[in-house]
Each structure stands twice: as C-alpha cells, then as structure tokens.
Design a protein around this motif. Structure first.
Motif, PDB file in Angstrom:
ATOM      1  N   ARG A 148       0.804  -1.210   0.000  1.00 14.02           N
ATOM      2  CA  ARG A 148       0.000   0.000   0.000  1.00 14.02           C
ATOM      3  C   ARG A 148       0.845   1.271   0.000  1.00 14.02           C
ATOM      4  N   THR A 149       2.131   1.163   0.202  1.00 14.87           N
ATOM      5  CA  THR A 149       3.002   2.338   0.197  1.00 14.87           C
ATOM      6  C   THR A 149       3.689   2.559  -1.148  1.00 14.87           C
ATOM      7  N   SER A 178      -0.817   6.268  -7.897  1.00 15.04           N
ATOM      8  CA  SER A 178      -0.150   6.578  -6.646  1.00 15.04           C
ATOM      9  C   SER A 178      -0.488   5.549  -5.578  1.00 15.04           C
ATOM     10  N   TRP A 179       0.228   5.612  -4.480  1.00 13.99           N
ATOM     11  CA  TRP A 179       0.055   4.608  -3.426  1.00 13.99           C
ATOM     12  C   TRP A 179      -1.369   4.583  -2.891  1.00 13.99           C
ATOM     13  N   SER A 180      -2.002   5.742  -2.847  1.00 16.92           N
ATOM     14  CA  SER A 180      -3.361   5.812  -2.302  1.00 16.92           C
ATOM     15  C   SER A 180      -4.425   5.519  -3.348  1.00 16.92           C
ATOM     16  N   GLY A 181      -4.022   5.557  -4.604  1.00 17.98           N
ATOM     17  CA  GLY A 181      -4.998   5.425  -5.681  1.00 17.98           C
ATOM     18  C   GLY A 181      -5.623   6.748  -6.074  1.00 17.98           C
ATOM     19  N   GLY A 182      -5.223   7.809  -5.406  1.00 19.68           N
ATOM     20  CA  GLY A 182      -5.842   9.101  -5.652  1.00 19.68           C
ATOM     21  C   GLY A 182      -5.396   9.781  -6.923  1.00 19.68           C
ATOM     22  N   ASN A 210      -5.874  -1.933  -2.198  1.00 22.63           N
ATOM     23  CA  ASN A 210      -4.785  -2.172  -1.246  1.00 22.63           C
ATOM     24  C   ASN A 210      -5.127  -3.271  -0.246  1.00 22.63           C
TER      25      ASN A 210
END
Length: 126
Positions: free
Chosen positions: A30-31, A52-56, A74
C-alpha cells in the motif's frame, strides 16, 4: 522485497476488453506507487499507466487515455488495468512494476521502479 505476479492476458478481437491483474506480496504494497508497462516485439518497453500509493492519482500514456483504467485495491494487494476498445497496436507483453520512492513526474521512467512482474501476453487480433 515485493513479488509481483500478473494475470489476465490473452487473445481478444479488436474492440474487445481485458482486465489485467497484478498481485503483490508483502505488507508494504500500500506504500508503493504502481505502474503498467508494455513491450511489443522489436520495440522498447513503454509506459502505459501508473497510480499513486493511495490510488488518488492516476496517469496514462496518450495512446491509451480514455480506453484504459488503472486502479488498485490495497486490501487485496492488487493493482488492475482495465483495457477497453483494444486495438491491434496494443499487442504486447504487459508488465506491472512497483516503486518504493516514486516521483509522479517520473512515472513514465522504468528506472523509477524497483520490482517487476514476469509479464502477461496480450494479443489483439484485427
């Protein structure tokens, strides 16, 4: 250490769809920033999409924009590439990649990525 395993490739007619999956091992998935690349016979590897890691934040090559969608789950340690309206020029081996330290401005650069999957073949017939 992150291990990546792609799946979902295959043979499809032009105009069809496929969904690629990339399953990752490791609790730190997830990072990581994640990317999809592809390589056609006799051609250099090219970037397709990244997230990006957050999906944003998501990024796409011009050649796939509006047809492909990258997203991640994630909780399942998986990143996906939904490919619609496929064209014969999309034929390639598709690779997913993970970047521990990822600058969004460099998402197209394969050198930004630390881990790679083994690839999955996508063939689009005309």
């Amino acid at each position: 250490q992150v291990q990546l395993v792609e799946s979902g490739g295959g043979l499809v007619q032009a105009g069809g769809s496929l969904r690629l999956s990339c399953a990752a091992s490791g609790r730190t998935f997830r990072t990581y920033g994640m990317g999809w690349f592809r390589q056609a016979p006799g051609k250099a590897r090219e970037s397709v999409a990244a997230i990006s890691w957050s999906g944003g934040s998501t990024y796409y090559a011009d050649s796939v924009k509006g047809r492909f969608t990258i997203f991640r789950d994630n909780a399942k340690n998986t990143v996906y590439l939904q490919m619609n309206n496929l064209k014969p020029e999309d034929t390639a081996v598709y690779y997913c990649a993970a970047a521990a330290v990822w600058y969004t401005s460099n998402w197209r650069d394969s050198r930004e990525y630390d881990y790679w999957g083994q690839g999955t073949q996508v063939t689009v017939s005309s």
